[in-house]
Motif scaffolding. Sequence first.
Motif, PDB file in Angstrom:
ATOM      1  N   HIS A 215     -35.270 -88.838 -22.862  1.00  0.00           N
ATOM      2  CA  HIS A 215     -34.537 -90.327 -24.173  1.00  0.00           C
ATOM      3  C   HIS A 215     -33.750 -90.438 -23.150  1.00  0.00           C
ATOM      4  N   LEU A 216     -33.434 -90.463 -22.404  1.00  0.00           N
ATOM      5  CA  LEU A 216     -31.953 -90.966 -21.544  1.00  0.00           C
ATOM      6  C   LEU A 216     -32.513 -92.516 -20.161  1.00  0.00           C
TER       7      LEU A 216
ATOM      8  N   LEU B 290     -34.382 -79.911 -23.977  1.00  0.00           N
ATOM      9  CA  LEU B 290     -33.475 -80.888 -22.778  1.00  0.00           C
ATOM     10  C   LEU B 290     -34.436 -81.844 -21.812  1.00  0.00           C
ATOM     11  N   GLN B 291     -35.371 -81.179 -21.641  1.00  0.00           N
ATOM     12  CA  GLN B 291     -36.709 -81.842 -21.213  1.00  0.00           C
ATOM     13  C   GLN B 291     -36.864 -83.534 -21.619  1.00  0.00           C
ATOM     14  N   GLU B 292     -36.697 -83.073 -23.152  1.00  0.00           N
ATOM     15  CA  GLU B 292     -36.795 -84.518 -23.492  1.00  0.00           C
ATOM     16  C   GLU B 292     -35.898 -84.942 -23.627  1.00  0.00           C
TER      17      GLU B 292
ATOM     18  N   ALA C 246     -34.674 -81.164 -10.723  1.00  0.00           N
ATOM     19  CA  ALA C 246     -36.796 -81.095 -10.750  1.00  0.00           C
ATOM     20  C   ALA C 246     -36.984 -83.070 -10.752  1.00  0.00           C
ATOM     21  N   ASP C 247     -36.178 -83.236 -11.175  1.00  0.00           N
ATOM     22  CA  ASP C 247     -36.288 -84.937 -11.726  1.00  0.00           C
ATOM     23  C   ASP C 247     -35.567 -85.600 -10.851  1.00  0.00           C
ATOM     24  N   PRO C 248     -36.409 -86.617 -10.334  1.00  0.00           N
ATOM     25  CA  PRO C 248     -36.002 -87.787  -8.812  1.00  0.00           C
ATOM     26  C   PRO C 248     -35.265 -88.986  -9.510  1.00  0.00           C
TER      27      PRO C 248
ATOM     28  N   PHE D 217     -31.305 -76.027 -17.444  1.00  0.00           N
ATOM     29  CA  PHE D 217     -31.093 -77.642 -17.345  1.00  0.00           C
ATOM     30  C   PHE D 217     -30.489 -77.966 -15.921  1.00  0.00           C
ATOM     31  N   ALA D 218     -29.795 -77.590 -15.134  1.00  0.00           N
ATOM     32  CA  ALA D 218     -29.778 -78.219 -14.248  1.00  0.00           C
ATOM     33  C   ALA D 218     -30.110 -77.877 -13.344  1.00  0.00           C
ATOM     34  N   GLU D 219     -31.037 -76.818 -13.382  1.00  0.00           N
ATOM     35  CA  GLU D 219     -32.776 -76.659 -12.465  1.00  0.00           C
ATOM     36  C   GLU D 219     -33.680 -77.562 -12.885  1.00  0.00           C
TER      37      GLU D 219
END
Length: 477
Positions: free
Chosen positions: A474-475, A468-470, A395-397, A389-391
Amino acid sequence: MEQTRLERLYDRECFQEQAQSLLELLGTHLDQTQSGTQEKVLNWNKPENELQFWKDFARQADKGFTGSSLTDFFVNTLSHTIHTHHPRYVGHQVTSPAPPTTLTAMLGALLNNGMAIYEMGMAPTALERIVTDRLCEKIGYDQNSRGLLTSGGTLANLTALLMARQSRVSYDAWQEGLQNQLGILVSEEAHYCVDRAAKIMGLGEAGILSVPVTKDYAMDTNALKEVYQKAKAEGIEVFALVGSAPSTATGVYDPLEEQAAFAKEYGLWFHVDAAHGGAAIFSEDYKYLMKGAEQADSVVIDGHKMMLMPTLTTALLYKNGQDGQQTFSQKASYLLEDTTEEDWYNGAKRTFECTKTMTSLHWYLLMELYGIEVFDEYVTRQYDLGRSFAEQIQADPDFELGLQPQSNIVCFRYVKEDTTEEELNRLNAQIRQKALETGRFYLVQTRLKEKQFLRCTLMNPFTTPEHLQELLAHLRP
Ligand SMILES: Cc1ncc(COP(=O)(O)O)c(C=O)c1O
């Protein structure tokens, strides 16, 4: 002849019918939650509305279980509570209990053996000895060690500190009361129950010797000596050092080996609060995190966190069995006979509680009948998931990781260019509140160095990187 209310309450057939209807409901509940097909993890309701709902429900219910009110009660409880078996439940540290342990909970509740003395719980007392011996062995303790089960990490930590005080303070503080200012060394990131335990013991604020953390949120053992010496210079009798394994907000383990060495050098009791992450002793990949716990005088491990059991059950393990006999030296002659043999089977001598729940049934069921390998699988899977999840976050700016996770606790926050820290704090608090009210995911929040973070504890054994990607999508506001 019509049954009296009391007879109806104890009617065997009626009970079995009710139990079957509950089992049906729970089966459907597990289907819908574990598979993630149920839309929401929780149906958020404001406290006032929830209160009103249950007041109205009681007013309208058929009394005496004559109608369908009991089934309605079960159904409403299910829809008005958080669903820990849902893979989108990624919030607090309470686990999704293994379903068979809910059967041991029912068995224990019906038998209601109070366990304070041996004959009030022969089986659960023996089971408690077997499972605590096994936990001691896994920690790395020898044959002199013992353990007990009690109701929750909070009570277990208090019990451990009482044991520490009896063992290390220069006088009998239990009998005589406090004669001087006592102190314990504890990380500023430790769970608040340690602070509370110290205050219950009369240590006051002055007795809580807070040790700062490093930039990685582990206790800064370089600062330890300074805090200790300052306290000594002020006349404080320091008797214990508490390590966190891990600390609650960040999931970071303290350097237990260094803490153990310090405690040894200064003759302190070393207690490890491993309420959350003590189960790492079972993980081939992560047991290194608990290295040093084998030198601790006492260790606390919660069953309802990383050991897959229903609330509330905690193991307190201690290196020297005799220490457990001295914690509470008071007399309760109707329960406790003075004896020179080690009557490990009379639990009330060593636990704070008098009557207690038969929770050893869960521990024995999972550890001895199901097999401890399941904890290796569970802890390893959840801690691996924390890393993956940390990775994903990195990877998400749009998101920033608070710190590299060591366990299954992950702190992160939403970030946006040209936004002040204050505004980011507000935005992240709003994101969390919206998620709570939407109910599709359940996550929590924490403050680290004045910054507001979103916080996930990956407790559910069915949460995947896809969920967790979802969650990140979602957030995003
Ligand atoms: C490190 C730590 N210690 C103690 C506790 C308190 O345990 P319990 O909730 O079982 O009383 C917690 C709870 O989150 C915890 O994380």
